[in-house]
Design a protein around this motif. Structure first.
Motif, PDB file in Angstrom:
ATOM      1  N   GLY B 240      14.505  43.316  -3.026  1.00 50.11           N
ATOM      2  CA  GLY B 240      14.988  44.195  -1.961  1.00 50.11           C
ATOM      3  C   GLY B 240      15.885  45.326  -2.434  1.00 50.11           C
ATOM      4  O   GLY B 240      16.293  46.162  -1.639  1.00 50.11           O
ATOM      5  N   ASN B 241      16.198  45.335  -3.717  1.00 51.54           N
ATOM      6  CA  ASN B 241      17.035  46.413  -4.237  1.00 51.54           C
ATOM      7  C   ASN B 241      16.201  47.374  -5.063  1.00 51.54           C
ATOM      8  O   ASN B 241      15.265  46.961  -5.740  1.00 51.54           O
ATOM      9  N   ILE B 242      16.586  48.649  -5.024  1.00 48.73           N
ATOM     10  CA  ILE B 242      15.994  49.591  -5.961  1.00 48.73           C
ATOM     11  C   ILE B 242      16.798  49.491  -7.256  1.00 48.73           C
ATOM     12  O   ILE B 242      18.006  49.717  -7.270  1.00 48.73           O
ATOM     13  N   VAL B 243      16.113  49.100  -8.321  1.00 47.74           N
ATOM     14  CA  VAL B 243      16.807  48.841  -9.579  1.00 47.74           C
ATOM     15  C   VAL B 243      16.964  50.110 -10.401  1.00 47.74           C
ATOM     16  O   VAL B 243      17.974  50.341 -11.038  1.00 47.74           O
ATOM     17  N   GLN B 244      15.925  50.926 -10.402  1.00 50.37           N
ATOM     18  CA  GLN B 244      15.983  52.157 -11.190  1.00 50.37           C
ATOM     19  C   GLN B 244      15.032  53.188 -10.592  1.00 50.37           C
ATOM     20  O   GLN B 244      13.953  52.843 -10.120  1.00 50.37           O
ATOM     21  N   ILE B 245      15.463  54.430 -10.630  1.00 54.96           N
ATOM     22  CA  ILE B 245      14.573  55.522 -10.233  1.00 54.96           C
ATOM     23  C   ILE B 245      14.505  56.501 -11.385  1.00 54.96           C
ATOM     24  O   ILE B 245      15.533  56.870 -11.945  1.00 54.96           O
ATOM     25  N   GLY B 246      13.306  56.889 -11.755  1.00 56.60           N
ATOM     26  CA  GLY B 246      13.205  57.861 -12.836  1.00 56.60           C
ATOM     27  C   GLY B 246      11.774  58.229 -13.107  1.00 56.60           C
ATOM     28  O   GLY B 246      10.854  57.686 -12.499  1.00 56.60           O
ATOM     29  N   THR B 247      11.589  59.178 -14.020  1.00 55.54           N
ATOM     30  CA  THR B 247      10.240  59.528 -14.432  1.00 55.54           C
ATOM     31  C   THR B 247       9.695  58.355 -15.238  1.00 55.54           C
ATOM     32  O   THR B 247      10.465  57.526 -15.726  1.00 55.54           O
ATOM     33  N   PRO B 248       8.368  58.274 -15.399  1.00 51.27           N
ATOM     34  CA  PRO B 248       7.796  57.169 -16.181  1.00 51.27           C
ATOM     35  C   PRO B 248       8.455  57.067 -17.559  1.00 51.27           C
ATOM     36  O   PRO B 248       8.782  55.977 -18.007  1.00 51.27           O
ATOM     37  N   GLU B 249       8.676  58.217 -18.205  1.00 50.47           N
ATOM     38  CA  GLU B 249       9.286  58.194 -19.532  1.00 50.47           C
ATOM     39  C   GLU B 249      10.675  57.617 -19.485  1.00 50.47           C
ATOM     40  O   GLU B 249      11.050  56.777 -20.296  1.00 50.47           O
ATOM     41  N   GLU B 250      11.455  58.069 -18.516  1.00 51.46           N
ATOM     42  CA  GLU B 250      12.827  57.576 -18.422  1.00 51.46           C
ATOM     43  C   GLU B 250      12.870  56.073 -18.278  1.00 51.46           C
ATOM     44  O   GLU B 250      13.694  55.382 -18.878  1.00 51.46           O
ATOM     45  N   ILE B 251      11.950  55.560 -17.462  1.00 50.55           N
ATOM     46  CA  ILE B 251      11.951  54.116 -17.228  1.00 50.55           C
ATOM     47  C   ILE B 251      11.534  53.358 -18.475  1.00 50.55           C
ATOM     48  O   ILE B 251      12.098  52.325 -18.820  1.00 50.55           O
ATOM     49  N   LEU B 252      10.564  53.928 -19.194  1.00 53.21           N
ATOM     50  CA  LEU B 252      10.106  53.255 -20.408  1.00 53.21           C
ATOM     51  C   LEU B 252      11.119  53.368 -21.524  1.00 53.21           C
ATOM     52  O   LEU B 252      11.380  52.418 -22.258  1.00 53.21           O
ATOM     53  N   VAL B 253      11.685  54.545 -21.655  1.00 53.87           N
ATOM     54  CA  VAL B 253      12.554  54.807 -22.804  1.00 53.87           C
ATOM     55  C   VAL B 253      13.954  54.268 -22.568  1.00 53.87           C
ATOM     56  O   VAL B 253      14.568  53.677 -23.449  1.00 53.87           O
ATOM     57  N   ASN B 254      14.461  54.474 -21.359  1.00 53.70           N
ATOM     58  CA  ASN B 254      15.811  53.989 -21.064  1.00 53.70           C
ATOM     59  C   ASN B 254      15.810  53.044 -19.877  1.00 53.70           C
ATOM     60  O   ASN B 254      16.247  53.399 -18.793  1.00 53.70           O
ATOM     61  N   PRO B 255      15.321  51.833 -20.042  1.00 64.25           N
ATOM     62  CA  PRO B 255      15.343  50.889 -18.930  1.00 64.25           C
ATOM     63  C   PRO B 255      16.775  50.636 -18.481  1.00 64.25           C
ATOM     64  O   PRO B 255      17.662  50.464 -19.318  1.00 64.25           O
ATOM     65  N   ALA B 256      16.982  50.648 -17.149  1.00 65.69           N
ATOM     66  CA  ALA B 256      18.354  50.566 -16.646  1.00 65.69           C
ATOM     67  C   ALA B 256      18.981  49.196 -16.900  1.00 65.69           C
ATOM     68  O   ALA B 256      20.184  49.098 -17.063  1.00 65.69           O
ATOM     69  N   ASN B 257      18.186  48.169 -16.893  1.00 68.43           N
ATOM     70  CA  ASN B 257      18.774  46.854 -17.169  1.00 68.43           C
ATOM     71  C   ASN B 257      17.726  45.920 -17.762  1.00 68.43           C
ATOM     72  O   ASN B 257      16.585  46.313 -18.002  1.00 68.43           O
TER      73      ASN B 257
END
Lengths: 287, 398
Positions: B240-257
């Motif tokens: 139910g929470n949004i964990v991370q928002i970003g471009t595909p690269e951002e999510i792959l390269v810098n996972p938030a947690n």
């Protein structure tokens, strides 16, 4: 010794109901009497001036043609209708059959007119469903003889109280199946209708009712069959037709005539049942 | 301009939602709230905005609240709290009639199991949205036909949905959503019920359509590959929470947690990473200014055996090896043009890693990354292998 079971004296339920029905009869006779007269006249008109005016041969052929097309151009039901109806005519029960037919048609039509909207209401609200479900149980399980008494009190004897009794007994399936049919419409389709901005009525008529139609038609088929099964009981309060022939055969213990008029009811039942069943299938395939 | 803006959007399922909402605001966890009130938090204060013309993917596993979230946006599910602004208007505050107008004109939805009406023809299905707006039959069927042609179903107008394959049915679903020309498309797991080949085809089709239509698309999926393929930006949901928002690269390269990291670790990175993610800054000399001597000097400084040559507009000309340069210096031949080699492999900056692999395997030299002839960077074998190994040591130094 103190008897636990007699702590409450007998509650006068029966007396109360008697008084209540008596009060209803007196108070609403201005409403019941015109219904009795006009409705009775209407049904006599249907039987005598419409159905009986069609020559038997034409009528039989008409039924056969309708049966032929409804069953997808198959000969089975058409042939059965011809033989069966001819047999009823041959046995001299034509007018009785027409009376029965009138009773069934009128009772079924009224059942549908009353039942479908109630079914829709039930499907739309949990509260309505909770209120109506026990009433429907009551209508279906209460022995028919019990409500014949007030029906006679309100509407005298004859066709009209017969129709009322049929209505009470035969409407529940239409209501139940309409409710069920609408509730069974897939959630995604209902969501789709909502998501595109349908009003409640648009959703009902463009999505829910068409989707629920096969189920509703099955309910109507049940209603028709149940009202047909009421004709014998209705004949006890003077509704004319095949039922009253069965009744009089019973009273005089005439096995033969009882059998023949009973077979007449079965023939009528089979023809009507197959026709209404195919009505829903045929619509489904085309529409 | 952001076309959808969602603020603190919350859905709590259960009876005691007001109390649960208070607890949520006081920072209690989902489990505590369930214990205390018996209510379940479906979506917890979601915040995001979607820009015009963007494909915004909401991605999460089943039970993460993504389907609830998309239904909150067109209020198929009533929000417990928060705001949904579409073009600046708050949907959460609208009455039924205003809401209906927005649903009719601005938001269209495509469903996972297509949600087509089996008793209507393809054309009637596609025209449904306009039909309930009481648009004239002729006009609405014309528009529906256009939408159906757009998705390649012009020849199936009179069929019933049941007669079509899954992929075609979803095209009808898409056409139905496009017929009323909405500004926003809500696509709830639209391709999840299709088999993988058809799914990929539909993804390509959507990207292709999107390049023509420029709709704003909110796409829900549980498939990370799909999210990465389609999304301009991705919102990752969990519980139910949004964990991370970003471009595909951002999510792959810098996972938030750790959760996101775990989630993306199985992704086939060779499809996601492109040349520009693994390229290095190139050592170059300019053909107009520099001669073999400078080339040799630079190579010696950097400890490399060849150097790239560009013109003053950074257009790639070729490369010079140390050997050739030193011979040119010895033979007093001062012209760089005599010794330049041009057989260097070039790739576009958007070339996927998996395609670079075969290029670099056959090549004796590093691979040059170019954009319209302009040199952007250089890829050495080691970088490709490091990226494929998923060390996360991807260098992003343009």
């Amino acid at each position: 010794m103190f008897n636990m079971m007699s702590i409450v004296p007998k509650i006068p339920v029966a007396e109360g109901v008697t008084d209540f029905v008596g009060w209803l009869t007196d108070t609403f006779s201005f409403l019941f009497d015109p219904i009795k007269v006009h409705f009775g006249n209407l049904m006599d008109f249907i039987t005598e001036s419409v159905l009986m005016n069609i020559p038997p041969l034409i009528f039989i052929l008409l039924v056969a043609v309708i049966a032929f097309f409804l069953t997808g151009k198959k000969l089975g039901l058409a042939a059965f209708s011809i033989v069966g109806l001819w047999f009823i005519h041959n046995q001299g029960y034509w007018e009785e059959m027409m009376n029965t037919l009138t009773l069934v048609i009128v009772a079924s039509l009224l059942s549908v007119i009353i039942g479908v909207p109630i079914g829709i209401l039930m499907s739309k609200s949990k509260i309505t469903e909770t209120i109506f479900t026990p009433i429907l149980d009551f209508m279906q399980t209460m022995p028919a003889f019990v409500y014949l008494i007030p029906a006679v009190a309100f509407f005298g004897i004859g066709m009209v109280p017969g129709v009322i009794a049929s209505l009470i007994f035969a409407t529940p399936p239409t209501i139940r199946f309409t409710n069920l049919g609408i509730r069974q419409v897939s959630g995604e389709l209902v969501e789709a209708a909502d998501a595109f901005g349908s009003t409640g009525a648009q959703k009902l008529f463009k999505v829910e009712l068409p989707m629920a139609r096969p189920t509703i038609m099955a309910g109507i088929n049940q209603t028709v069959m149940l009202s047909l099964s009421m004709v014998v009981i209705a004949s006890m309060i003077g509704a004319p037709g095949l039922g009253s022939e069965v009744l009089s055969a019973l009273q005089r213990s005439q096995v033969g005539p009882g059998f023949v008029s009973g077979v007449g009811i079965v023939i009528l039942a089979i023809v009507i049942d197959r026709m209404t069943q195919n009505l829903s299938k045929e619509k489904k395939a085309n529409g | 301009m952001s076309i959808i803006e969602v603020k603190n959007l919350t859905k709590i399922f259960g009876k005691n939602t007001k109390q649960a909402l208070k607890l949520l605001d006081n920072g209690h966890s989902k489990e505590e709230i369930l214990k205390q009130t018996g209510s379940t938090v479906g979506v917890n204060r979601a915040n995001f905005s979607v820009e015009e013309g963007e494909i915004f993917v909401i991605m999460g596993l089943s039970g993460s609240g993504k389907s609830t979230l998309v239904r909150l946006i067109n209020r198929l599910i009533e929000p417990t709290g928060g705001n949904i602004y579409i073009n600046g208007e708050d949907l959460a505050k609208m009455n039924k009639q205003e809401l209906r107008e927005v649903r009719r004109k601005k938001l269209s939805m495509v469903f996972q199991k297509f949600g087509l009406f089996p008793h209507r023809t393809v054309l009637e299905n596609a025209a449904f949205g306009l039909e309930i707006q009481k648009v004239e039959k002729q006009e609405r069927e014309e528009k529906a036909k256009k939408a159906l042609e757009l998705v390649g179903l012009g020849g199936y107008l009179d069929q019933k949905p049941g007669q079509l394959s899954g992929g075609m049915q979803q095209r009808v679903g898409l056409a139905r959503a496009l017929t009323n020309d909405p500004s926003v498309l809500l696509m709830d797991e639209a391709f999840s019920a299709l088999d993988p080949l058809i799914r990929k085809e539909m993804q390509d089709e959507l990207i292709h359509l999107q390049s023509k239509m420029k709709k704003t698309i909110l796409f829900i999926t549980h498939d990370l590959d799909e999210a990465l393929r389609l999304g301009d930006r991705i919102a990752l949901m969990r519980d139910g929470n949004i964990v991370q928002i970003g471009t595909p690269e951002e999510i792959l390269v810098n996972p938030a947690n750790d959760y996101v990291e775990k989630f993306v670790e199985d992704v086939d990175k060779s499809k996601i990473f492109t040349a520009q993610h693994i390229m290095k800054r190139p050592e170059t000399i300019q053909i107009e200014k520099h001669g073999p001597r400078v080339a040799l000097e630079r190579m010696r400084e950097e400890g490399i055996s060849s150097i790239l040559v560009t013109d003053k507009n950074r257009q790639l000309q070729g490369y010079v090896t140390a050997e050739a340069a030193s011979q040119a210096v010895k033979s007093q031949n001062g012209d760089l043009k005599e010794i330049i080699k041009t057989d260097i492999p070039q790739v576009d900056k958007d070339t996927a890693l998996q395609d670079i692999f075969s290029v670099i395997y056959d090549s004796q030299t590093p691979v040059a990354v170019v954009e319209e002839g302009k040199l952007l960077g250089i890829i050495v074998r080691g970088a490709v292998i490091a990226a494929l190994a998923g060390e996360g040591e991807v260098e992003n130094n343009v």
